[in-house]
Design an enzyme around this catalytic site. Sequence first.
Site, PDB file in Angstrom:
ATOM      1  N   GLU A  34      40.202   7.073  18.747  1.00  0.00           N
ATOM      2  CA  GLU A  34      39.491   5.956  19.373  1.00  0.00           C
ATOM      3  C   GLU A  34      39.033   6.395  20.761  1.00  0.00           C
ATOM      4  O   GLU A  34      39.834   6.915  21.546  1.00  0.00           O
ATOM      5  CB  GLU A  34      40.403   4.739  19.460  1.00  0.00           C
ATOM      6  CG  GLU A  34      39.949   3.627  20.392  1.00  0.00           C
ATOM      7  CD  GLU A  34      38.543   3.127  20.102  1.00  0.00           C
ATOM      8  OE1 GLU A  34      37.769   2.972  21.060  1.00  0.00           O
ATOM      9  OE2 GLU A  34      38.213   2.889  18.915  1.00  0.00           O
ATOM     10  N   THR A  44      35.825  -6.058  17.324  1.00  0.00           N
ATOM     11  CA  THR A  44      37.053  -6.763  16.923  1.00  0.00           C
ATOM     12  C   THR A  44      37.557  -7.690  18.015  1.00  0.00           C
ATOM     13  O   THR A  44      37.981  -8.812  17.741  1.00  0.00           O
ATOM     14  CB  THR A  44      38.147  -5.745  16.556  1.00  0.00           C
ATOM     15  OG1 THR A  44      37.684  -4.948  15.461  1.00  0.00           O
ATOM     16  CG2 THR A  44      39.443  -6.437  16.174  1.00  0.00           C
ATOM     17  N   SER A  48      34.253 -14.302  17.247  1.00  0.00           N
ATOM     18  CA  SER A  48      34.642 -15.717  17.329  1.00  0.00           C
ATOM     19  C   SER A  48      35.980 -16.020  16.664  1.00  0.00           C
ATOM     20  O   SER A  48      36.373 -17.174  16.575  1.00  0.00           O
ATOM     21  CB  SER A  48      33.538 -16.613  16.730  1.00  0.00           C
ATOM     22  OG  SER A  48      33.251 -16.232  15.408  1.00  0.00           O
ATOM     23  N   HIS A  52      37.237 -16.003   7.773  1.00  0.00           N
ATOM     24  CA  HIS A  52      36.159 -16.488   6.906  1.00  0.00           C
ATOM     25  C   HIS A  52      36.634 -16.657   5.467  1.00  0.00           C
ATOM     26  O   HIS A  52      37.403 -15.847   4.946  1.00  0.00           O
ATOM     27  CB  HIS A  52      34.970 -15.533   6.956  1.00  0.00           C
ATOM     28  CG  HIS A  52      34.213 -15.606   8.243  1.00  0.00           C
ATOM     29  ND1 HIS A  52      33.343 -16.626   8.526  1.00  0.00           N
ATOM     30  CD2 HIS A  52      34.212 -14.797   9.332  1.00  0.00           C
ATOM     31  CE1 HIS A  52      32.824 -16.446   9.736  1.00  0.00           C
ATOM     32  NE2 HIS A  52      33.340 -15.344  10.245  1.00  0.00           N
ATOM     33  N   VAL A 173      34.496  11.202  19.872  1.00  0.00           N
ATOM     34  CA  VAL A 173      34.014  12.253  18.967  1.00  0.00           C
ATOM     35  C   VAL A 173      32.623  12.700  19.414  1.00  0.00           C
ATOM     36  O   VAL A 173      31.710  11.882  19.556  1.00  0.00           O
ATOM     37  CB  VAL A 173      33.984  11.759  17.508  1.00  0.00           C
ATOM     38  CG1 VAL A 173      33.337  12.802  16.599  1.00  0.00           C
ATOM     39  CG2 VAL A 173      35.397  11.430  17.036  1.00  0.00           C
TER      40      VAL A 173
END
Length: 398
Positions: A34, A44, A48, A52, A173
């Site tokens: 990361e 992420t 909101s 879902h 990366v």
Amino acid sequence: MQYDVIVIGGGAVGLATALQLVNRNPQLKVVLLEKENAVANHQTGNNSNVIHSGIYYKPGSLKAKNCIHGYNLLLDFCKQYNVPHNICGKVIVATADNELPLLKNIFDRGQQNGLQNLKMLNASELREYEPHVAGIAGIHVPQTGIVDYRVVAEKYAEVLLQKGGEIKLGEKVIDIRFSTNNVEVITPKATYSSKLVVNCAGLYSDKIARLTSQNVNVKIIPFRGEYYKLKKEKEYLVKTLIYPVPDPNFPFLGVHFTTMVGGGVECGPNAVLAFKREGYKKSDINLAELGETLAWPGFRKIVSKYWRTGFGEMYRSYSKKAFTEALQKLLPEIKEEDLIEGGAGVRAQACDRTGGLLDDFMILEEKLAINVCNAPSPAATSSLSIGETVAELVQKRL
């Protein structure tokens, strides 16, 4: 450093994929890279936070399959690891006659996707669920919920580490090199070797994919979604979640009202072109990235076809009055002074060369690489299912 699988991207999808890999095969040596110094810093952690139901998506599509399966996996995970969440339900509201056929189509899709206890509502029934809403008809969706996806992602990371996976933060990366049966993923700090690389890089997924393949015919177009919050004294206007009938031409759900797990009510988001892939503010501009967007033939076709809609979204971005008017279609009692400026997220939306905004998840496979190239909403809800799908593809290779 030699691994079996390298996962690129520390959002919900990347973390869930790495977690599903070690769940399936605890002996597998998995590392997640990361570029930020924390997980869930982008899509992420800035959405909101809706769980879902899967009501909107075309039956048989990757979104439909993964959302519904992912919904159940996510709820099981939240219960197992005590992640706060609330299955509060929502209403989808039609405010004009021309929206009624679209509302019926959404209802039918929900039933085809296996959702139980959906209910079509007339105007008076709608107000039993949301007393302050203005609508001529609606759907009650009992499966919809809320959760903090940053907390979910952090828990994914915690469990992944407990199960022997590795996470390397601050590792951007910059190149990927292939030999016959090996992949080298290069960052400014180190070179990581593996049998396979999985790309879950979100806003940069197309750029990472192009390091693995010449056959990537989509471009990520970043759309910023801006939010307001309701003042505390006006939170009584919203009981659960209130959504409009979405425009079928766009893979966005329109400005809506969302109660939050920690309290409060969010209003939004809109959808405006971001001038930088991680452009959370209007002033965030990256000329190189903006130039790439403007030069993409598919984006130019979108502009020529939908410039009026785009201009309207941009106008609402700069005009609180116009944003308020959009919200008033659902809740007429809302006033401009009831809204406090909130945060913003950026959605990674894949666009093809013909001007199509991809309405489904996209996974591209190469011999030594698997690229998750389009995973906008409902990817967070679907994350464990997407991870399971990718883990199955990995298992076939290894």
